[in-house]
Structure formats: C-alpha cells, structure tokens
Design a protein around this motif. Structure first.
Motif, PDB file in Angstrom:
ATOM      1  N   ILE A 162       8.675  -4.750   4.657  1.00  0.00           N
ATOM      2  CA  ILE A 162       9.697  -5.004   3.645  1.00  0.00           C
ATOM      3  C   ILE A 162      10.008  -3.689   2.953  1.00  0.00           C
ATOM      4  O   ILE A 162       9.096  -2.987   2.510  1.00  0.00           O
ATOM      5  N   ASP A 163      11.301  -3.360   2.866  1.00  0.00           N
ATOM      6  CA  ASP A 163      11.717  -2.092   2.258  1.00  0.00           C
ATOM      7  C   ASP A 163      11.808  -2.161   0.749  1.00  0.00           C
ATOM      8  O   ASP A 163      11.409  -1.258   0.053  1.00  0.00           O
TER       9      ASP A 163
ATOM     10  N   MET B 242       5.261  -2.209   2.274  1.00  0.00           N
ATOM     11  CA  MET B 242       5.032  -3.636   2.061  1.00  0.00           C
ATOM     12  C   MET B 242       5.031  -4.364   3.399  1.00  0.00           C
ATOM     13  O   MET B 242       5.896  -4.129   4.234  1.00  0.00           O
ATOM     14  N   THR B 243       4.063  -5.242   3.605  1.00  0.00           N
ATOM     15  CA  THR B 243       4.032  -6.049   4.816  1.00  0.00           C
ATOM     16  C   THR B 243       4.081  -7.520   4.458  1.00  0.00           C
ATOM     17  O   THR B 243       3.544  -7.950   3.439  1.00  0.00           O
ATOM     18  N   LEU B 244       4.748  -8.290   5.302  1.00  0.00           N
ATOM     19  CA  LEU B 244       4.818  -9.743   5.169  1.00  0.00           C
ATOM     20  C   LEU B 244       3.982 -10.331   6.292  1.00  0.00           C
ATOM     21  O   LEU B 244       4.212 -10.037   7.467  1.00  0.00           O
ATOM     22  N   MET B 245       2.993 -11.148   5.927  1.00  0.00           N
ATOM     23  CA  MET B 245       2.121 -11.775   6.912  1.00  0.00           C
ATOM     24  C   MET B 245       2.042 -13.274   6.637  1.00  0.00           C
ATOM     25  O   MET B 245       2.287 -13.723   5.520  1.00  0.00           O
TER      26      MET B 245
ATOM     27  N   THR C  81       0.844  -1.183   0.000  1.00  0.00           N
ATOM     28  CA  THR C  81       0.000   0.000   0.000  1.00  0.00           C
ATOM     29  C   THR C  81       0.881   1.235   0.000  1.00  0.00           C
ATOM     30  O   THR C  81       1.809   1.318   0.796  1.00  0.00           O
ATOM     31  N   PRO C  82       0.606   2.202  -0.866  1.00  0.00           N
ATOM     32  CA  PRO C  82       1.388   3.435  -0.818  1.00  0.00           C
ATOM     33  C   PRO C  82       0.960   4.289   0.377  1.00  0.00           C
ATOM     34  O   PRO C  82      -0.218   4.341   0.715  1.00  0.00           O
TER      35      PRO C  82
ATOM     36  N   TYR D 137      -1.094 -12.081  -2.773  1.00  0.00           N
ATOM     37  CA  TYR D 137      -0.457 -10.825  -3.142  1.00  0.00           C
ATOM     38  C   TYR D 137      -1.532  -9.793  -3.371  1.00  0.00           C
ATOM     39  O   TYR D 137      -2.550 -10.072  -3.989  1.00  0.00           O
ATOM     40  N   ASP D 138      -1.293  -8.577  -2.886  1.00  0.00           N
ATOM     41  CA  ASP D 138      -2.302  -7.544  -2.998  1.00  0.00           C
ATOM     42  C   ASP D 138      -1.687  -6.241  -3.484  1.00  0.00           C
ATOM     43  O   ASP D 138      -0.654  -5.821  -2.976  1.00  0.00           O
TER      44      ASP D 138
END
Length: 133
Positions: free
Chosen positions: A85-86, A53-56, A44-45, A116-117
């Motif tokens: 996540i960078d 960015m997120t890792l779940m 998401t910006p 993935y979204d």
C-alpha cells in the motif's frame, strides 16, 4: 540477425506479474472457501525512512482425511501477503484496503479480526484505519 529471448526486463516483469496474479487468485479462492478471515496491515520504514505498508489476510482451512474407521480433520492457519500500500494516511489506507477487498471479490462483512502493527495512523482513535473500518 535478431533472436527472441525471455531475458529482457519487460518480459520478465510481465511473467512475474502473470504469476503474481495467479497466486493471488488462488489465495482468494482459498480465503472465500474459508469464509471468515482477518486483515493485517503491517507498516515498516525502509532504509530511506519511507513507510512500507503491506496488506495481508489470515484465515483457517481444514482438510479431512478418512482413515479406516476414524475421520479426522487437519486445521491449518494460513497468512498471505496480498499487496503493498502506497498511501500511509489513515484515510488512504482505509480506501486502498476497501478497494482491494472489493476488487478481489472478498466480502468486508466476513472480516472477523483486524491487526495493525507499527503505525499510529492505523490505530488512531478518531481517524485511524481500525476506527474507519
């Protein structure tokens, strides 16, 4: 006279980091006992148009209760945040994701789903994370 207190930003950040590590360790223990899991990358910006960015991970746990004569199981679907996540390129996200799983001792062979979204670099046919994994 100098008095010690725990209100400084350095101490607070250290306490937050220690708590985050403990929470992540508990999530990993629960995930390993569930064996199979899915990974979700969500992009998401933010207000400055920088990708966040997120890792779940998502997995199922069961608990059994033993009433007088019947044994029943309670099934719970659990979804947990692991980290931000960078690098938002397909290759970068793949490397970060694989390194994160390796560092936490989570077997990539036990992945049963990928989600993935909102990111074409995740789904791209030839170079996206989905293809690379």
């Amino acid at each position: 006279m100098y008095t010690h207190h725990y209100l400084g930003k350095t101490i607070q950040n250290e306490i937050i980091q220690l708590l985050a590590t403990k929470v992540k360790q508990k999530i990993v223990v629960d995930l390993k006992s569930a064996k199979y899991y899915s990974v979700i990358l969500h992009c998401t910006p933010d207000i400055s148009h920088t990708e966040q960015m997120t890792l779940m991970v998502c997995f199922v746990t069961t608990t059994t209760t033993e009433p007088s004569e019947n044994v029943s199981a309670m099934v719970t679907v659990r979804q947990h945040f692991l980290e931000f996540i960078d690098d938002t390129t397909g290759g970068g996200m793949t490397n970060v994701r694989l390194k994160n799983l390796e560092d936490t001792g989570i077997a990539i062979a036990d992945v049963r789903g990928q989600g993935y979204d909102n990111g074409p670099n995740m789904r791209e046919k030839n170079r996206g994370v989905q293809t690379r994994i």
